[in-house]
Scaffold this motif. Structure first.
Motif, PDB file in Angstrom:
ATOM      1  N   ASP A  31       0.809  -1.233   0.000  1.00 38.47           N
ATOM      2  CA  ASP A  31       0.000   0.000   0.000  1.00 38.47           C
ATOM      3  C   ASP A  31       0.836   1.274   0.000  1.00 38.47           C
ATOM      4  OD1 ASP A  31      -2.519  -1.228   0.086  1.00 38.47           O
ATOM      5  OD2 ASP A  31      -2.318  -1.604   2.225  1.00 38.47           O
ATOM      6  N   PHE A  32       2.129   1.173   0.325  1.00 34.75           N
ATOM      7  CA  PHE A  32       2.926   2.390   0.518  1.00 34.75           C
ATOM      8  C   PHE A  32       4.007   2.631  -0.543  1.00 34.75           C
ATOM      9  CE2 PHE A  32       1.683   0.723   4.731  1.00 34.75           C
ATOM     10  CZ  PHE A  32       0.797   1.730   5.081  1.00 34.75           C
ATOM     11  N   PHE A  33       4.666   1.558  -1.012  1.00 34.22           N
ATOM     12  CA  PHE A  33       5.863   1.769  -1.838  1.00 34.22           C
ATOM     13  C   PHE A  33       5.602   2.603  -3.091  1.00 34.22           C
ATOM     14  CE2 PHE A  33       8.688   0.388  -5.329  1.00 34.22           C
ATOM     15  CZ  PHE A  33       9.828   1.029  -4.884  1.00 34.22           C
ATOM     16  N   VAL A 106       0.017 -15.436   0.455  1.00 31.99           N
ATOM     17  CA  VAL A 106       1.479 -15.498   0.306  1.00 31.99           C
ATOM     18  C   VAL A 106       2.051 -14.118  -0.023  1.00 31.99           C
ATOM     19  CG1 VAL A 106       3.351 -16.424  -1.142  1.00 31.99           C
ATOM     20  CG2 VAL A 106       1.517 -17.933  -0.364  1.00 31.99           C
ATOM     21  N   VAL A 107       1.411 -13.407  -0.946  1.00 31.94           N
ATOM     22  CA  VAL A 107       1.992 -12.171  -1.477  1.00 31.94           C
ATOM     23  C   VAL A 107       1.528 -10.929  -0.722  1.00 31.94           C
ATOM     24  CG1 VAL A 107       2.212 -10.733  -3.563  1.00 31.94           C
ATOM     25  CG2 VAL A 107       2.176 -13.212  -3.769  1.00 31.94           C
ATOM     26  N   PHE A 108       0.261 -10.882  -0.330  1.00 30.18           N
ATOM     27  CA  PHE A 108      -0.307  -9.628   0.183  1.00 30.18           C
ATOM     28  C   PHE A 108      -1.104  -9.913   1.445  1.00 30.18           C
ATOM     29  CE2 PHE A 108      -3.199  -5.840  -0.686  1.00 30.18           C
ATOM     30  CZ  PHE A 108      -2.204  -4.889  -0.652  1.00 30.18           C
ATOM     31  N   TYR A 109      -2.331  -9.498   1.504  1.00 28.98           N
ATOM     32  CA  TYR A 109      -3.267  -9.854   2.570  1.00 28.98           C
ATOM     33  C   TYR A 109      -4.661  -9.894   1.939  1.00 28.98           C
ATOM     34  CZ  TYR A 109      -4.039  -4.755   2.725  1.00 28.98           C
ATOM     35  OH  TYR A 109      -4.300  -3.448   2.391  1.00 28.98           O
ATOM     36  N   LEU A 110      -5.684 -10.200   2.692  1.00 26.91           N
ATOM     37  CA  LEU A 110      -7.021 -10.329   2.099  1.00 26.91           C
ATOM     38  C   LEU A 110      -7.849  -9.056   2.340  1.00 26.91           C
ATOM     39  CD1 LEU A 110      -7.833 -14.003   3.247  1.00 26.91           C
ATOM     40  CD2 LEU A 110      -6.799 -13.285   1.118  1.00 26.91           C
ATOM     41  N   PRO A 111      -7.808  -8.113   1.396  1.00 23.21           N
ATOM     42  CA  PRO A 111      -8.586  -6.883   1.592  1.00 23.21           C
ATOM     43  C   PRO A 111     -10.078  -7.141   1.370  1.00 23.21           C
ATOM     44  CG  PRO A 111      -7.436  -6.808  -0.511  1.00 23.21           C
ATOM     45  CD  PRO A 111      -7.100  -8.115   0.116  1.00 23.21           C
ATOM     46  N   HIS A 112     -10.913  -6.383   2.069  1.00 26.20           N
ATOM     47  CA  HIS A 112     -12.347  -6.641   1.952  1.00 26.20           C
ATOM     48  C   HIS A 112     -13.165  -5.455   1.446  1.00 26.20           C
ATOM     49  CE1 HIS A 112     -12.210 -10.744   3.257  1.00 26.20           C
ATOM     50  NE2 HIS A 112     -11.347 -10.386   4.197  1.00 26.20           N
TER      51      HIS A 112
ATOM     52  N   ARG B  59       4.962  -5.018   6.426  1.00 21.03           N
ATOM     53  CA  ARG B  59       4.101  -3.916   5.971  1.00 21.03           C
ATOM     54  C   ARG B  59       2.925  -4.366   5.126  1.00 21.03           C
ATOM     55  NH1 ARG B  59       5.505   0.034   9.502  1.00 21.03           N
ATOM     56  NH2 ARG B  59       7.758   0.222   9.606  1.00 21.03           N
ATOM     57  N   ASN B  60       2.890  -5.654   4.728  1.00 17.85           N
ATOM     58  CA  ASN B  60       1.734  -6.135   3.968  1.00 17.85           C
ATOM     59  C   ASN B  60       0.689  -6.709   4.922  1.00 17.85           C
ATOM     60  OD1 ASN B  60       2.231  -5.382   1.372  1.00 17.85           O
ATOM     61  ND2 ASN B  60       3.209  -7.306   0.771  1.00 17.85           N
ATOM     62  N   ILE B  61       0.037  -5.805   5.660  1.00 20.12           N
ATOM     63  CA  ILE B  61      -1.011  -6.201   6.595  1.00 20.12           C
ATOM     64  C   ILE B  61      -2.232  -5.327   6.326  1.00 20.12           C
ATOM     65  CG2 ILE B  61       0.434  -7.101   8.452  1.00 20.12           C
ATOM     66  CD1 ILE B  61       0.258  -4.277   9.726  1.00 20.12           C
ATOM     67  N   GLN B  62      -3.382  -5.683   6.905  1.00 24.89           N
ATOM     68  CA  GLN B  62      -4.587  -4.843   6.723  1.00 24.89           C
ATOM     69  C   GLN B  62      -4.216  -3.410   7.081  1.00 24.89           C
ATOM     70  OE1 GLN B  62      -7.609  -5.453   5.577  1.00 24.89           O
ATOM     71  NE2 GLN B  62      -7.707  -7.686   5.544  1.00 24.89           N
ATOM     72  N   PRO B  63      -4.558  -2.444   6.203  1.00 23.47           N
ATOM     73  CA  PRO B  63      -4.061  -1.082   6.406  1.00 23.47           C
ATOM     74  C   PRO B  63      -4.541  -0.438   7.701  1.00 23.47           C
ATOM     75  CG  PRO B  63      -5.689  -1.149   4.648  1.00 23.47           C
ATOM     76  CD  PRO B  63      -5.405  -2.557   5.027  1.00 23.47           C
TER      77      PRO B  63
END
Lengths: 203, 137
Positions: A31-33, A106-112, B59-63
């Motif tokens: 989300d930041f890079f 594996v790569v990210f997270y589970l956004p909802h 850093r790849n966690i729920q924002p």
């Protein structure tokens, strides 16, 4: 299911085969890079030219791109009110769902939050287009960053290809409209804003 | 996470100001006499900020920092970094080069950053104040 959903199954099939690639994609999908990198390129462009006339042109392009980012976000928020389809890891098709869930874990997270259109694609392509209209070189760098960001999110299985294409289209169209149609009609407001910024030594 | 994000942008922005002020010739923002040293400092500040941010924790966690908050923090950090850069450069240059006392010609709302080609930020502010006082007299 959205069109081209089979592509998600194909791309998420690569996850887990090369840990270094997964890590690189996780870094790019973050989300930041990319947003910070895009902001820093714009910041460098804001003050990096020796000629005051050219610098002002670039600053106007940055103002246009920033306005386009705001409007594109608004358009995405409005479209997000309609629930078009779920995230790839929430669809009814078990094969796609399991493959996308594994990739996202594996790569990210589970956004909802809603998947269509992609906000990341909209803001990054809005920024890239706005800057490209003022400075081709910096714009190309931003297009590359935008492409890497959306590709990494596709690889992570958190978006369908159509989500990203839709977001990118919103970003590009908004930016062109802002830069070519809306902003020229708002004069002398941008000129006055730049005068105030110059008075404060920031432009 | 919000504080970490602010620090990331602040440090990276200081680096960008050092790098971008070289081709622009904005000497009022320079920390170093030698451009190569300044460029190296800028690059290290940008890379160092990202390395610290991404190696410090996952850093790849729920924002925890939402989009609107990111924007506010980003703007705050780049403005803060600009003020810090200008302040530090003013102190360094006042000590090393005795700059900042030149009277800048022209109106500030026309000149803007151009002022920083010949003086520091605080030198420019002092010059503007002196001009205003002279105009009043």
């Amino acid at each position: 299911m959205p069109p081209l959903s089979g592509w998600t199954l194909w791309i998420t099939g690569f996850v887990g085969k090369a840990p270094a690639l997964d890590q690189a994609m996780g870094f790019l999908a973050n989300d930041f890079f990319v947003p910070v990198a895009i902001g820093l390129v714009m910041l460098g462009l804001w003050l990096g030219h020796p000629d005051p006339f050219r610098r002002e042109q670039f600053q106007r392009a940055i103002i246009n791109a920033s306005a386009a980012i705001g409007i594109a976000t608004l358009v995405v928020r409005i479209l997000n009110l309609y629930d078009f389809w779920p995230r790839p890891f929430l669809v009814a098709d078990t094969v796609i769902r399991e493959s996308a869930t594994y990739a996202a874990q594996v790569v990210f997270y589970l956004p909802h939050d809603p998947t269509f259109p992609s906000n990341a694609a909209a803001i990054s392509f809005a920024a890239a287009t706005g800057i490209w209209l003022g400075n081709r070189k910096a714009g190309t760098v931003l297009y590359i960053l935008a492409f890497l960001w959306v590709f990494a999110r596709f690889y992570a299985g958190i978006h369908f290809a159509i989500d990203l294409a839709g977001g990118a289209m919103i970003g590009v169209v908004t930016s062109v409209m802002i830069s070519k149609v809306f902003m020229p009609r708002t004069e002398p407001i941008p000129t006055l804003a730049l005068k105030v910024a110059r008075f404060l030594y920031i432009a | 996470m919000a504080l970490d994000y602010f620090v990331l942008v602040f440090l990276a922005a200081v680096g960008v100001y050092q790098i971008a002020s070289i081709p622009a010739g904005l000497e009022g923002l320079w920390f170093f006499k030698h451009q190569k040293v300044q460029y190296l400092f800028g690059v290290l500040a940008v890379i160092g900020a990202f390395v610290w941010f991404y190696t410090d924790e996952e850093r790849n966690i729920q924002p925890t920092v939402e989009g609107a908050q990111q924007l506010v923090l980003f703007l705050g950090a780049i403005i803060g970094a600009y003020v810090a850069t200008a302040l530090l450069a003013s102190i360094i240059q006042a000590k090393l080069r005795s700059r900042g006392s030149k009277l800048v010609k022209g109106k500030q709302h026309d000149l803007g950053m151009e002022t920083l080609k010949t003086t520091t930020l605080f030198g420019g502010i002092l010059s503007s104040l002196r001009k205003t006082r002279e105009d009043e007299d």
